[in-house]
Design a protein around this motif. Sequence first.
Motif, PDB file in Angstrom:
ATOM      1  N   GLY A  55      30.501  96.500  11.407  1.00 43.96           N
ATOM      2  CA  GLY A  55      30.649  96.394   9.966  1.00 43.96           C
ATOM      3  C   GLY A  55      29.648  97.257   9.219  1.00 43.96           C
ATOM      4  N   GLU A  56      28.394  97.290   9.726  1.00 41.57           N
ATOM      5  CA  GLU A  56      27.376  98.132   9.111  1.00 41.57           C
ATOM      6  C   GLU A  56      27.746  99.613   9.232  1.00 41.57           C
ATOM      7  OE1 GLU A  56      22.696  99.462   9.811  1.00 41.57           O
ATOM      8  OE2 GLU A  56      23.602  97.886  11.036  1.00 41.57           O
ATOM      9  N   LEU A  57      28.207 100.009  10.405  1.00 36.69           N
ATOM     10  CA  LEU A  57      28.605 101.407  10.608  1.00 36.69           C
ATOM     11  C   LEU A  57      29.789 101.776   9.719  1.00 36.69           C
ATOM     12  CD1 LEU A  57      28.357 101.600  14.512  1.00 36.69           C
ATOM     13  CD2 LEU A  57      26.722 102.488  12.842  1.00 36.69           C
ATOM     14  N   LEU A  58      30.708 100.835   9.548  1.00 31.26           N
ATOM     15  CA  LEU A  58      31.873 101.094   8.702  1.00 31.26           C
ATOM     16  C   LEU A  58      31.445 101.288   7.246  1.00 31.26           C
ATOM     17  CD1 LEU A  58      34.945 101.314   8.460  1.00 31.26           C
ATOM     18  CD2 LEU A  58      35.042  98.825   8.178  1.00 31.26           C
ATOM     19  N   ARG A  59      30.535 100.439   6.766  1.00 30.78           N
ATOM     20  CA  ARG A  59      30.047 100.588   5.385  1.00 30.78           C
ATOM     21  C   ARG A  59      29.331 101.921   5.207  1.00 30.78           C
ATOM     22  NH1 ARG A  59      28.632  95.226   6.235  1.00 30.78           N
ATOM     23  NH2 ARG A  59      26.473  95.838   6.676  1.00 30.78           N
ATOM     24  N   ASN A  60      28.478 102.274   6.160  1.00 25.40           N
ATOM     25  CA  ASN A  60      27.736 103.536   6.056  1.00 25.40           C
ATOM     26  C   ASN A  60      28.676 104.740   6.049  1.00 25.40           C
ATOM     27  OD1 ASN A  60      25.376 102.093   6.033  1.00 25.40           O
ATOM     28  ND2 ASN A  60      24.757 102.626   8.109  1.00 25.40           N
ATOM     29  N   THR A  61      29.623 104.739   6.988  1.00 24.27           N
ATOM     30  CA  THR A  61      30.550 105.866   7.099  1.00 24.27           C
ATOM     31  C   THR A  61      31.424 105.981   5.861  1.00 24.27           C
ATOM     32  OG1 THR A  61      30.596 105.599   9.520  1.00 24.27           O
ATOM     33  CG2 THR A  61      32.332 106.925   8.523  1.00 24.27           C
ATOM     34  N   ALA A  62      31.977 104.852   5.397  1.00 26.04           N
ATOM     35  CA  ALA A  62      32.838 104.876   4.218  1.00 26.04           C
ATOM     36  C   ALA A  62      32.059 105.303   2.974  1.00 26.04           C
ATOM     37  CB  ALA A  62      33.469 103.496   4.000  1.00 26.04           C
ATOM     38  N   SER A  63      30.842 104.801   2.831  1.00 20.46           N
ATOM     39  CA  SER A  63      30.028 105.176   1.662  1.00 20.46           C
ATOM     40  C   SER A  63      29.742 106.674   1.668  1.00 20.46           C
ATOM     41  CB  SER A  63      28.711 104.392   1.662  1.00 20.46           C
ATOM     42  OG  SER A  63      28.939 102.999   1.614  1.00 20.46           O
ATOM     43  N   LEU A  64      29.386 107.200   2.818  1.00 22.28           N
ATOM     44  CA  LEU A  64      29.090 108.623   2.926  1.00 22.28           C
ATOM     45  C   LEU A  64      30.306 109.461   2.565  1.00 22.28           C
ATOM     46  CD1 LEU A  64      27.098 110.874   3.774  1.00 22.28           C
ATOM     47  CD2 LEU A  64      27.987 110.631   6.104  1.00 22.28           C
ATOM     48  N   VAL A  65      31.471 109.095   3.091  1.00 18.33           N
ATOM     49  CA  VAL A  65      32.691 109.870   2.834  1.00 18.33           C
ATOM     50  C   VAL A  65      33.083 109.799   1.363  1.00 18.33           C
ATOM     51  CG1 VAL A  65      35.164 110.009   3.306  1.00 18.33           C
ATOM     52  CG2 VAL A  65      33.562 109.686   5.192  1.00 18.33           C
ATOM     53  N   VAL A  66      33.098 108.602   0.795  1.00 17.63           N
ATOM     54  CA  VAL A  66      33.541 108.446  -0.593  1.00 17.63           C
ATOM     55  C   VAL A  66      32.629 109.203  -1.550  1.00 17.63           C
ATOM     56  CG1 VAL A  66      33.832 106.791  -2.474  1.00 17.63           C
ATOM     57  CG2 VAL A  66      34.716 106.257  -0.198  1.00 17.63           C
ATOM     58  N   VAL A  67      31.321 109.008  -1.426  1.00 11.20           N
ATOM     59  CA  VAL A  67      30.385 109.621  -2.372  1.00 11.20           C
ATOM     60  C   VAL A  67      30.349 111.133  -2.195  1.00 11.20           C
ATOM     61  CG1 VAL A  67      27.993 109.706  -3.160  1.00 11.20           C
ATOM     62  CG2 VAL A  67      29.001 107.523  -2.477  1.00 11.20           C
ATOM     63  N   THR A  68      30.266 111.598  -0.949  1.00  8.36           N
ATOM     64  CA  THR A  68      30.166 113.044  -0.721  1.00  8.36           C
ATOM     65  C   THR A  68      31.441 113.770  -1.116  1.00  8.36           C
ATOM     66  OG1 THR A  68      28.590 112.702   1.088  1.00  8.36           O
ATOM     67  CG2 THR A  68      29.712 114.820   1.002  1.00  8.36           C
ATOM     68  N   VAL A  69      32.598 113.208  -0.769  1.00  7.82           N
ATOM     69  CA  VAL A  69      33.866 113.863  -1.137  1.00  7.82           C
ATOM     70  C   VAL A  69      34.009 113.927  -2.659  1.00  7.82           C
ATOM     71  CG1 VAL A  69      36.375 113.623  -1.084  1.00  7.82           C
ATOM     72  CG2 VAL A  69      35.057 113.340   1.019  1.00  7.82           C
ATOM     73  N   ALA A  70      33.628 112.861  -3.349  1.00  5.89           N
ATOM     74  CA  ALA A  70      33.709 112.877  -4.810  1.00  5.89           C
ATOM     75  C   ALA A  70      32.804 113.961  -5.399  1.00  5.89           C
ATOM     76  CB  ALA A  70      33.327 111.505  -5.370  1.00  5.89           C
ATOM     77  N   LEU A  71      31.570 114.049  -4.908  1.00  2.00           N
ATOM     78  CA  LEU A  71      30.633 115.038  -5.440  1.00  2.00           C
ATOM     79  C   LEU A  71      31.067 116.464  -5.097  1.00  2.00           C
ATOM     80  CD1 LEU A  71      27.185 113.314  -4.736  1.00  2.00           C
ATOM     81  CD2 LEU A  71      28.290 113.665  -6.949  1.00  2.00           C
ATOM     82  N   THR A  72      31.487 116.699  -3.859  1.00  2.00           N
ATOM     83  CA  THR A  72      31.902 118.051  -3.486  1.00  2.00           C
ATOM     84  C   THR A  72      33.147 118.481  -4.259  1.00  2.00           C
ATOM     85  OG1 THR A  72      33.127 117.133  -1.600  1.00  2.00           O
ATOM     86  CG2 THR A  72      30.923 117.977  -1.157  1.00  2.00           C
TER      87      THR A  72
END
Length: 512
Positions: A55-72
Amino acid sequence: MGRPRGGAPSAPAAVVTASLAVAALCVLPLLVVAFTAFDTGAGAAWDLLWRPRVGELLRNTASLVVVTVALTTVIGIAAAWLVERTSLPGARFWRVLLVAPLAVPAFVNSYAWTTVRPDLEGLTGAVLVTTLSYFPFVFLPVAAVLRGLDQSMEDSSRSLGLGPWPTFFRAVLPQLRPAALGGMLLVSLHLLSEFGVLAMLRFPTFTTAILEQFQVAFSNSAGSVLALVLIGLCLGLLTVELLLRGTMRHSRFGRGAARRALPARLGRWTVPSLLGLTLLTVLSLGVPLGSLVYWFAAGNAEPDVPELLQTLGSTLGLGLGAGVITVVAAFPIAWLIARRRSWLSVLVERATYVASSLPGVVIALALVTLSVRYANAVYQTSIVLVAAYAILFIPRAMVSIRAAMAHAPEELTDAARALGDSPFRAFVRVLLPLTLPGTLAGFAMVFIAVSTELTATLLLAPTGTQTLATAFWSASESIDYAGAAPYAAAMVLVSAPLTYLLLRSPDEEPAL
C-alpha cells in the motif's frame, strides 16, 4: 485502390505477421513474471500482495506519476506555445535549450542535485528531478504540432466571437491532444520503471522494491508479485490514454497550402516569459552541468582514459545496434496503429507498452530464465541484452513514428500504387521520406535511452562489457563523485548531438 466497398482495406499479411512477432517477444517476459509470481501458490502471492508495504509503494508510485505528469504537461505545453506561437525573442535558441535536458540522464541529474542539496529526498526531490528530466517528452511532440497547425481553424473560432483563450482551448488544444497524450504516456512509463533517480533520492516505489527483493531478499516470487502490480498500473494508464486519444484524423490533404499561424504578441509578458524559461533552463541544465564541472575540477586523480574509451565504444555499439533494431521492430506496429486501427492493432500496441513499463531488472531476469532454459547458446551475449533494450524502449520509437505516420496522407501511397509501384517501392519512395523525421527522432530517443540504461545492463551485459551508465553507477555507489564525473560527462556528450534529430518535427505535415 484495393479498398473493399464500405470499409477500409485489410492490413498486409507481412505487416500483421511482423507486428505479432514483435508483440510476442514483448509478452514473453510478462508470462515469465506471471508464472514466477504464482510459483509458490496463489495463496502466498495474495498474502504478499496485501501487505501494508504494498500500500505504501502504491501511494508513492501513484503520487509520483500524478504530480510529475501534471507538471511536465503544463511546463511542456506552455513552453512549446511560447517558443512556437508567440513573438518570444530567440525562439530557435530556446527550442534547443528546452530539448537539451534529454541529453542529461535522469540519474545523472539526481546525482547533481544530491551533491548540491544532500538533504533533497522523498517525494519532493523525486518530483523535482523527474520533472526537470522528462518535461521535454511533452514539449517535443507538442512543439512539432504547433509548428504545423493551420491558421484557418483559429480564424474560424475568432470569427465566431471567441477570444484568444477560448480559441486556444477549443480550437488549438484539441489538435494537440494526440501529441500531448503521447508525451504524457512516455513520462508515465518512465516513472513506473525509474530506478536510479529514486534510489539516489531514497524514495521507495515498486521499482526500487522489486530490485531490493531480487538483490537483498533473493526472492523472485515477491519481486514478480510487485511487478504484476506495476503491470496493472500500466494497463490502467494505457486504457485512459486510449479513451482520451480519440479517433480524429489529424493529417491534412487537399488543395492549397496550410496557413501558418501568426505569432501572438507577448507585449508586457515578454520579460516574465524569458525569466521563466531561463529559470527552467538553469534548473534542468545549469545544475547538472555545473555539478559535473565542479567534480571535474575537484577530482585529483586522472581518469583512466583507455578504460573510458573502451566503455564509450561499448556504449556506442550497443546504442547503434539496439536503436536500429528497435526502430525496425516499431515500424510495422506504428503502421498498423496509424493505418488500420482495429482490435488487433490496439492489442499489439498495448502489449509493447505494458512490457516497457516493467523495470529493466524484471525484463532482464525473465530473459535470463528464458535463455538459460531454452537458448543457452545466447546466454551472456549481446543478443539477449539488445533484446531487452528493444522490449524496454520500443514505445519511444513507436510514438514518434506513429505521430509522423498520422500526418502522412495515405492517399499519396495509394497514388503510388495506382501508378504501378509495388508495396515495398511505394513504401521506400513515399511513406519512408514522409516519416523519416519521426523515424530519426525515434532512433535518437532509443539510442539515448540505451546509452543511459542501468539495471538491465548490469544483469545482462556480457562478462567484461561495461557501459557508461554502469561505470558511472559503480563509482557513484562508492560515493566517488569525482570518479563518476567523466562517465557522466561522456553520457551527456554522446546524447547531446542526437537531440538535433529530436528538434526535427516528427509529425510535421508534408507540403502539398
